[in-house]
Design a protein around this motif. Structure first.
Motif, mmCIF file in Angstrom:
data_model
loop_
_atom_site.group_PDB
_atom_site.id
_atom_site.type_symbol
_atom_site.label_atom_id
_atom_site.label_comp_id
_atom_site.label_asym_id
_atom_site.label_seq_id
_atom_site.Cartn_x
_atom_site.Cartn_y
_atom_site.Cartn_z
ATOM 1 N N TYR A 59 0.577 -1.124 0.020
ATOM 2 C CA TYR A 59 0.094 -0.051 0.179
ATOM 3 C C TYR A 59 0.917 1.257 -0.070
ATOM 4 N N GLY A 105 -0.864 6.692 2.536
ATOM 5 C CA GLY A 105 -1.988 7.773 2.119
ATOM 6 C C GLY A 105 -1.875 9.205 2.909
ATOM 7 N N TYR A 150 -7.019 10.325 5.872
ATOM 8 C CA TYR A 150 -7.998 9.154 5.985
ATOM 9 C C TYR A 150 -9.242 9.520 6.336
ATOM 10 N N ASN A 160 -9.005 8.145 1.123
ATOM 11 C CA ASN A 160 -8.829 6.737 1.634
ATOM 12 C C ASN A 160 -10.042 6.666 2.629
ATOM 13 N N ILE A 179 -11.158 -0.390 4.384
ATOM 14 C CA ILE A 179 -10.510 0.778 3.690
ATOM 15 C C ILE A 179 -10.919 0.698 2.071
ATOM 16 N N TYR A 180 -11.138 1.682 1.645
ATOM 17 C CA TYR A 180 -11.606 1.924 0.175
ATOM 18 C C TYR A 180 -10.779 3.099 -0.210
ATOM 19 N N LYS A 181 -10.393 2.918 -1.764
ATOM 20 C CA LYS A 181 -9.500 4.009 -2.512
ATOM 21 C C LYS A 181 -10.348 3.836 -3.643
ATOM 22 N N TYR A 224 -2.216 -4.195 7.563
ATOM 23 C CA TYR A 224 -2.361 -2.809 6.608
ATOM 24 C C TYR A 224 -0.834 -2.305 6.664
#
Length: 211
Positions: free
Chosen positions: A27, A30, A33, A116, A159-161, A205
């Protein structure tokens, strides 16, 4: 795993749901978030054995505040999209790979910095029974005069992107709480429990985030 088995697991944290897992190899770190639309439910497991009129109750807003605080400790740049819901969700089985429309952030709240999206899902399962001491193989038992509430907390962190699920993991914790016989106990989930569930559900993660 049902509360009926919780005495085997009291005060342990573990992963019991192998389906609610999705990991990418790596990953990118980010920029920000957004904790959005917490899915929280409380389900009561009924029982005929050792039935009591007592029960344990939770305040949804307090639980959500604890969840937000826990994610704030895990990420240096995080914001929370407010939720006006005060009642518990009826369905705690949300695990979509594409972010549903009703979970998406409005244009007023969205920004590239917070692209994120974290959606926590916490299920609290409780069973309230009379507290009884069992005297071993001889079958002796004694009513202790109070109530015991068996609790199971299951947290799924998703978690979405760009509306696509990129990470999902879960942890479950079992414990028990005692109260007076027949009491309608208003209970606050300890912050330490929420913190630990969040930290462990994000463990894989952070292992995969590129420095």
């Amino acid at each position: 795993m049902s509360c009926k088995n919780s005495f085997f697991y009291t005060d342990l944290y573990t992963r019991v749901d192998t389906k609610s897992r999705l990991f990418l190899d790596t990953y990118m770190a980010g920029k920000g978030y957004s904790v959005h639309r917490s899915n929280i439910c409380h389900q009561v497991e009924s029982t005929n054995r050792l039935r009591t009129s007592g029960e344990i109750r939770f305040n949804r807003s307090s639980v959500e505040n604890s969840i937000v605080m826990a994610y704030t400790k895990s990420f240096s740049d995080v914001k929370f999209v407010s939720n006006s819901k005060t009642s518990f969700d009826a369905n705690c089985h949300f695990a979509a790979k594409v972010l549903p429309q009703n979970f998406k952030i409005s244009e007023n709240d969205s920004s590239e910095r917070y692209s994120n999206i974290i959606i926590p899902q916490l299920r609290i399962l409780s069973k309230s029974i009379k507290s009884v001491y069992w005297g071993g193989p001889m079958g002796f038992s004694e009513d202790m005069g109070d109530d015991k509430h068996l609790l199971e907390y299951k947290l799924i962190t998703s978690i979405y992107k760009n509306d696509t699920l990129i990470y999902m993991d879960n942890r479950t914790h079992w414990t028990e709480v005692f109260s007076e016989r027949g009491e309608q106990l208003h209970y606050q989930v300890p912050q330490e429990v929420i913190d630990t569930l969040v930290t462990l559900s994000l463990e894989e993660y952070f292992k995969r985030v590129k420095k």
